[in-house]
Design a protein around this motif. Structure first.
Motif, PDB file in Angstrom:
ATOM      1  N   ARG A  38      -1.703   8.819  -1.807  1.00  0.00           N
ATOM      2  CA  ARG A  38      -1.371   8.468  -3.194  1.00  0.00           C
ATOM      3  C   ARG A  38      -2.081   7.195  -3.660  1.00  0.00           C
ATOM      4  NH1 ARG A  38       4.915   8.781  -4.477  1.00  0.00           N
ATOM      5  NH2 ARG A  38       4.049   9.111  -6.569  1.00  0.00           N
ATOM      6  N   GLN A  39      -2.731   6.485  -2.726  1.00  0.00           N
ATOM      7  CA  GLN A  39      -3.338   5.204  -3.076  1.00  0.00           C
ATOM      8  C   GLN A  39      -4.344   5.310  -4.220  1.00  0.00           C
ATOM      9  OE1 GLN A  39      -2.218   2.396  -1.897  1.00  0.00           O
ATOM     10  NE2 GLN A  39      -3.731   0.930  -2.638  1.00  0.00           N
ATOM     11  N   PRO A  40      -5.205   6.335  -4.294  1.00  0.00           N
ATOM     12  CA  PRO A  40      -6.129   6.398  -5.432  1.00  0.00           C
ATOM     13  C   PRO A  40      -5.428   6.459  -6.791  1.00  0.00           C
ATOM     14  CG  PRO A  40      -6.882   7.833  -3.675  1.00  0.00           C
ATOM     15  CD  PRO A  40      -5.501   7.365  -3.289  1.00  0.00           C
TER      16      PRO A  40
ATOM     17  N   PHE B 269      -2.637   4.847  -7.389  1.00  0.00           N
ATOM     18  CA  PHE B 269      -2.016   3.530  -7.559  1.00  0.00           C
ATOM     19  C   PHE B 269      -2.889   2.501  -6.837  1.00  0.00           C
ATOM     20  CE2 PHE B 269       1.344   6.725  -7.626  1.00  0.00           C
ATOM     21  CZ  PHE B 269       2.032   6.414  -8.795  1.00  0.00           C
ATOM     22  N   PRO B 270      -4.114   2.278  -7.331  1.00  0.00           N
ATOM     23  CA  PRO B 270      -5.117   1.534  -6.554  1.00  0.00           C
ATOM     24  C   PRO B 270      -4.811   0.063  -6.329  1.00  0.00           C
ATOM     25  CG  PRO B 270      -5.889   1.941  -8.788  1.00  0.00           C
ATOM     26  CD  PRO B 270      -4.642   2.739  -8.627  1.00  0.00           C
ATOM     27  N   ASP B 271      -3.889  -0.529  -7.100  1.00  0.00           N
ATOM     28  CA  ASP B 271      -3.561  -1.940  -6.931  1.00  0.00           C
ATOM     29  C   ASP B 271      -2.336  -2.152  -6.040  1.00  0.00           C
ATOM     30  OD1 ASP B 271      -5.688  -2.671  -8.579  1.00  0.00           O
ATOM     31  OD2 ASP B 271      -4.464  -2.473 -10.389  1.00  0.00           O
ATOM     32  N   SER B 272      -1.862  -1.085  -5.420  1.00  0.00           N
ATOM     33  CA  SER B 272      -0.769  -1.224  -4.463  1.00  0.00           C
ATOM     34  C   SER B 272      -1.240  -2.071  -3.290  1.00  0.00           C
ATOM     35  CB  SER B 272      -0.325   0.156  -3.964  1.00  0.00           C
ATOM     36  OG  SER B 272       0.168   0.952  -5.017  1.00  0.00           O
TER      37      SER B 272
ATOM     38  N   HIS C 174       0.839  -1.194   0.000  1.00  0.00           N
ATOM     39  CA  HIS C 174       0.000   0.000   0.000  1.00  0.00           C
ATOM     40  C   HIS C 174       0.881   1.253   0.000  1.00  0.00           C
ATOM     41  CE1 HIS C 174      -2.915   2.968   1.566  1.00  0.00           C
ATOM     42  NE2 HIS C 174      -3.868   2.122   1.179  1.00  0.00           N
ATOM     43  N   CYS C 175       0.385   2.324  -0.584  1.00  0.00           N
ATOM     44  CA  CYS C 175       1.161   3.570  -0.637  1.00  0.00           C
ATOM     45  C   CYS C 175       1.470   4.109   0.759  1.00  0.00           C
ATOM     46  CB  CYS C 175       0.424   4.629  -1.452  1.00  0.00           C
ATOM     47  SG  CYS C 175       0.313   4.240  -3.208  1.00  0.00           S
ATOM     48  N   GLY C 176       0.640   3.774   1.738  1.00  0.00           N
ATOM     49  CA  GLY C 176       0.852   4.264   3.092  1.00  0.00           C
ATOM     50  C   GLY C 176       1.714   3.363   3.948  1.00  0.00           C
TER      51      GLY C 176
END
Length: 310
Positions: A280-282, A284-287, A270-272
């Motif tokens: 930033r997750q939206p 890079f939604p497949d993180s 996850h970005c976090g």
């Protein structure tokens, strides 16, 4: 940087891990094992039946090894080296961290050498002046020793070249992959850089090497944290291919597996994760999801990590 490029657009599994890591394929059970370190989870995915099972542990499991003679799994955890028992429990073999380091660092990535000894590294803490270090647990001697006091930053992907005499080891925030002379007995010694400075080779600033695996040609596949990609290096350390995953930011590790050993499984975070920017997750939604590349026999796994002897 002009490289052959493969682009992945869809995950194999939408696991949305916080810190997906540590893929390990066991051909005896057709099972891909992988982790979510921040959630203390171990996943078991049968690539034939497509069944996915998840276990949750009291301590974070940070890397895995298949045990000899189909005995199950061994692991490194945040505290040390352990056997995974039934009912999602851990039987510790060694908790070697000095008292002054406990709670200020943890074990991270690792693998077993040809003798079945478990090598794993720790994370650095600049705040507490704790270096990343390398440790090895020998099940035959029931002994844990510090192989290298560092100082390293975050200890990451490691494995052995085909003769077992050279160990590759990733020092993430230095953007280096070290090569160590690795004698059958005794302590390894740093001899050279396999990758000396990935940024100077054209990779984006603010990205870092993470986990790795080694293929049947001696090529080294290095996951790129923050870089949405995996880089393949030839055995001479030259970049020649990249797998790009535009929808996932933090690529953490990779490993070959599957019935023909030609599927490259890729974990992401996850970005976090690790104090990152979750906003930033939206973008890079497949993180946090699991991906796979079907190489259809072009590349298969080399012998670069081995079963645990305990």
């Amino acid at each position: 940087m002009s490289l052959r490029e493969i682009i992945l657009t869809e995950p194999l599994l939408r696991t949305q891990c916080s810190l997906g890591e540590g893929p390990l394929y066991d051909p005896n059970t057709s099972t891909l094992h992988f982790l979510d370190i921040e959630q203390s989870k171990v996943f078991h995915y049968n690539v034939v039946s497509k069944e996915l099972v998840c276990e949750v542990f009291e301590d974070a499991v940070t890397c895995l090894a298949v045990r000899r003679n189909n005995k199950g799994l061994a692991c490194a955890t945040s505290q040390g080296f352990a056997i995974i028992e039934k009912n999602s429990t851990l039987r510790y073999l060694s908790r070697p961290l000095p008292e002054a380091y406990r709670g200020r660092t943890r074990f991270n990535d690792g693998a077993c050498d040809r003798k079945g000894r478990f090598v794993a590294g720790t994370l650095f803490s600049a705040k507490h002046d704790v270096p990343g270090q390398l440790w090895r647990y020998d099940p035959e001697l029931d002994k844990c020793e510090r192989l290298d006091p560092g100082p390293f930053t975050d200890s990451n992907g490691l494995g052995w070249t085909e003769d077992g005499r050279t160990m590759l080891f990733t020092d993430s925030f230095r953007n280096k992959i070290f090569a160590f002379d690795y004698p059958e007995y005794g302590l390894p010694t740093r001899k050279a850089d396999f990758v000396s400075d990935a940024i100077s080779q054209g990779l984006p600033a603010g990205t870092f090497p993470d986990g790795l695996c080694i293929d049947n040609e001696g090529g080294v596949w290095s996951a790129r944290w923050g870089g949405s990609r995996i880089i393949r290096y030839t055995k001479d350390g030259c970049m020649d291919l990249q797998v790009v995953i535009p929808s996932a930011l933090n690529i953490t590790a990779c490993a070959f597996g599957g019935p023909r050993n030609d599927q490259l499984y890729v974990t992401t975070a996850h970005c976090g994760a690790c104090g990152g920017d979750g906003s930033r997750q939206p973008s890079f939604p497949d993180s946090g999801d699991l991906f796979v590349v079907d190489f259809a026999g072009e590349f298969t796994s080399g012998e670069w990590r081995f079963p645990f002897a305990g």
